[in-house]
Design a protein around this motif. Structure first.
Motif, mmCIF file in Angstrom:
data_model
loop_
_atom_site.group_PDB
_atom_site.id
_atom_site.type_symbol
_atom_site.label_atom_id
_atom_site.label_comp_id
_atom_site.label_asym_id
_atom_site.label_seq_id
_atom_site.Cartn_x
_atom_site.Cartn_y
_atom_site.Cartn_z
ATOM 1 N N LEU A 1 0.827 -1.200 0.000
ATOM 2 C CA LEU A 1 0.000 0.000 0.000
ATOM 3 C C LEU A 1 0.868 1.259 0.000
ATOM 4 N N MET A 2 0.548 2.203 -0.897
ATOM 5 C CA MET A 2 1.259 3.480 -0.935
ATOM 6 C C MET A 2 0.466 4.560 -0.185
ATOM 7 N N TRP A 3 -0.843 4.646 -0.452
ATOM 8 C CA TRP A 3 -1.694 5.588 0.287
ATOM 9 C C TRP A 3 -3.157 5.194 0.160
ATOM 10 N N ASN A 4 -3.947 5.649 1.142
ATOM 11 C CA ASN A 4 -5.399 5.445 1.186
ATOM 12 C C ASN A 4 -6.017 6.796 1.534
ATOM 13 N N ARG A 5 -6.697 7.410 0.565
ATOM 14 C CA ARG A 5 -7.228 8.760 0.744
ATOM 15 C C ARG A 5 -8.715 8.779 1.085
ATOM 16 N N THR A 6 -9.321 7.641 1.333
ATOM 17 C CA THR A 6 -10.758 7.601 1.591
ATOM 18 C C THR A 6 -11.093 7.950 3.035
ATOM 19 N N PHE B 1 -11.084 -5.098 3.210
ATOM 20 C CA PHE B 1 -11.558 -6.037 2.196
ATOM 21 C C PHE B 1 -10.386 -6.537 1.356
ATOM 22 N N PRO B 2 -10.368 -7.833 1.025
ATOM 23 C CA PRO B 2 -9.182 -8.409 0.369
ATOM 24 C C PRO B 2 -9.126 -8.129 -1.124
ATOM 25 N N LEU B 3 -7.939 -7.777 -1.580
ATOM 26 C CA LEU B 3 -7.646 -7.665 -3.010
ATOM 27 C C LEU B 3 -6.308 -8.338 -3.254
ATOM 28 N N GLN B 4 -6.318 -9.408 -4.035
ATOM 29 C CA GLN B 4 -5.097 -10.114 -4.398
ATOM 30 C C GLN B 4 -4.867 -9.943 -5.892
ATOM 31 N N VAL B 5 -3.621 -9.665 -6.269
ATOM 32 C CA VAL B 5 -3.283 -9.453 -7.676
ATOM 33 C C VAL B 5 -2.113 -10.365 -8.044
ATOM 34 N N LYS B 6 -2.298 -11.142 -9.085
ATOM 35 C CA LYS B 6 -1.236 -11.977 -9.630
ATOM 36 C C LYS B 6 -0.752 -11.343 -10.931
ATOM 37 N N THR B 7 0.556 -11.129 -11.037
ATOM 38 C CA THR B 7 1.116 -10.430 -12.193
ATOM 39 C C THR B 7 2.252 -11.241 -12.797
ATOM 40 N N PRO B 8 2.487 -11.094 -14.099
ATOM 41 C CA PRO B 8 3.653 -11.752 -14.703
ATOM 42 C C PRO B 8 4.933 -11.029 -14.323
ATOM 43 N N ALA B 9 6.023 -11.770 -14.303
ATOM 44 C CA ALA B 9 7.327 -11.184 -13.991
ATOM 45 C C ALA B 9 7.845 -10.389 -15.188
ATOM 46 N N GLY B 10 8.886 -9.600 -14.929
ATOM 47 C CA GLY B 10 9.520 -8.836 -15.998
ATOM 48 C C GLY B 10 9.245 -7.349 -15.945
ATOM 49 N N ALA B 11 8.273 -6.907 -15.140
ATOM 50 C CA ALA B 11 7.962 -5.490 -14.997
ATOM 51 C C ALA B 11 7.313 -5.276 -13.637
ATOM 52 N N ASP B 12 7.321 -4.034 -13.166
ATOM 53 C CA ASP B 12 6.618 -3.670 -11.942
ATOM 54 C C ASP B 12 5.296 -3.011 -12.308
ATOM 55 N N TYR B 13 4.410 -2.888 -11.311
ATOM 56 C CA TYR B 13 3.054 -2.411 -11.568
ATOM 57 C C TYR B 13 2.655 -1.370 -10.526
ATOM 58 N N TYR B 14 2.009 -0.308 -11.008
ATOM 59 C CA TYR B 14 1.452 0.734 -10.156
ATOM 60 C C TYR B 14 -0.061 0.637 -10.276
ATOM 61 N N LEU B 15 -0.725 0.338 -9.165
ATOM 62 C CA LEU B 15 -2.170 0.100 -9.145
ATOM 63 C C LEU B 15 -2.871 1.258 -8.454
ATOM 64 N N PHE C 1 1.204 -10.790 -4.055
ATOM 65 C CA PHE C 1 0.746 -9.468 -3.626
ATOM 66 C C PHE C 1 -0.692 -9.559 -3.133
ATOM 67 N N LYS C 2 -0.924 -9.024 -1.959
ATOM 68 C CA LYS C 2 -2.275 -8.919 -1.419
ATOM 69 C C LYS C 2 -2.341 -7.660 -0.576
ATOM 70 N N VAL C 3 -3.440 -6.922 -0.701
ATOM 71 C CA VAL C 3 -3.628 -5.690 0.046
ATOM 72 C C VAL C 3 -5.085 -5.616 0.479
ATOM 73 N N LEU C 4 -5.327 -4.933 1.600
ATOM 74 C CA LEU C 4 -6.688 -4.699 2.068
ATOM 75 C C LEU C 4 -7.121 -3.313 1.614
ATOM 76 N N VAL C 5 -8.372 -3.207 1.128
ATOM 77 C CA VAL C 5 -8.866 -1.949 0.587
ATOM 78 C C VAL C 5 -10.136 -1.542 1.332
ATOM 79 N N PRO C 6 -10.504 -0.261 1.293
ATOM 80 C CA PRO C 6 -11.718 0.203 1.962
ATOM 81 C C PRO C 6 -12.971 -0.201 1.206
ATOM 82 N N PRO C 7 -14.131 -0.118 1.844
ATOM 83 C CA PRO C 7 -15.372 -0.484 1.146
ATOM 84 C C PRO C 7 -15.693 0.504 0.028
ATOM 85 N N GLY C 8 -16.367 -0.004 -1.003
ATOM 86 C CA GLY C 8 -16.773 0.872 -2.096
ATOM 87 C C GLY C 8 -16.781 0.145 -3.427
ATOM 88 N N ARG C 9 -17.116 0.898 -4.472
ATOM 89 C CA ARG C 9 -17.117 0.408 -5.850
ATOM 90 C C ARG C 9 -16.031 1.173 -6.592
#
Length: 254
Positions: A35-40, A46-60, A82-90
């Protein structure tokens, strides 16, 4: 004359070196994955898991689906768990990928140095039922014909199971005559019950897996001796069990 030539050559060499160092100077130290920042201003649960291919980094980034305001940002090292918890919302999820992080303004560099991708569907993070936190698993993979990225999304749940702690065990002479018990263990029964309640699907009736699942809830054993009717005055009442506390555990259940 020779001195002036040497000076000109040195100046040109210095200019070339400076030009080579400009891209390096523009590159910033990549942030730590997570997590870099949460402005809410809301708690991230709430769980968010992201699977990414190797070879580059990702900014979400996650943006509010209604207002478009930035809600959360995270940095992902390509190919790592990678797994991060996020606030409620859409939220609308956007990914930027590349090599050589240059900050949140430049991302991974101008032009084709930064590859950007947006999920076509809005993802909702919310409570489902009683104590079930619904999130998502996003898997990014190369889109070979187009040279970009494609995404697959699955639901992911964190379930909260309450259990009794500190129950005093029955005396030894009553343990042998205990009339029934639940099969399996509390964790497997809890997960299975929540999956059925959420209508997440299950095995077909009559299959070995379905019979095993039902065995977790079977009271007792069909080979047990008949239970006393309770009309016999010689049957002593069981002393009430005393409990000390309750505990609530959170675990992934789907």
């Amino acid at each position: 004359m020779a001195f002036r030539c040497a000076g000109k050559c040195a100046g040109r060499l210095l200019a070339v070196l400076l030009l080579c160092l400009v891209p390096v100077a523009l590159m910033a130290e990549p942030p730590r994955a997570g997590l870099m920042w949460n402005r809410t201003g809301l708690p991230a649960v709430f769980p968010l898991q992201v699977k990414t291919p190797a070879g580059a980094d990702y900014y979400l980034t996650l943006s509010d689906a209604e207002t478009g305001e930035a809600a959360l940002a995270a940095y992902i090292a390509g190919g790592d768990f990678f797994k991060v918890l996020v606030p409620p919302g859409r939220y609308v999820l956007r990914f930027a990928s590349g090599e050589g992080w240059q900050g949140e303004d430049q991302l991974f560099g101008p032009g084709n140095q930064t590859q950007q991708f947006e999920l076509p569907h809005v993802l909702e993070f919310a409570i489902r039922g009683a104590g079930v936190k619904a999130g998502h698993l996003v898997t990014l993979s190369p889109d070979l014909p187009g040279g970009g990225l494609q995404a697959a999304v699955k639901d992911q749940y964190i379930c909260q199971i309450a259990s009794v702690e500190g129950a005093e065990p029955l005396p030894r002479h009553l343990q042998a005559s205990r009339p029934f018990w639940l099969g399996g263990d509390a964790r497997s029964r809890g997960i299975l019950h929540l999956r059925w309640r959420l209508e997440l699907g299950g095995p077909r009736a009559g299959t070995p897996l379905e019979r095993w699942q039902r065995s977790l809830f079977v009271l007792g054993n069909p080979l047990l001796p008949p239970r006393p009717s309770g009309l016999d005055s010689r049957v002593k009442q069981r002393p009430p069990a005393r409990f000390r506390s309750y505990s609530v555990r959170s675990l992934f259940c789907g």
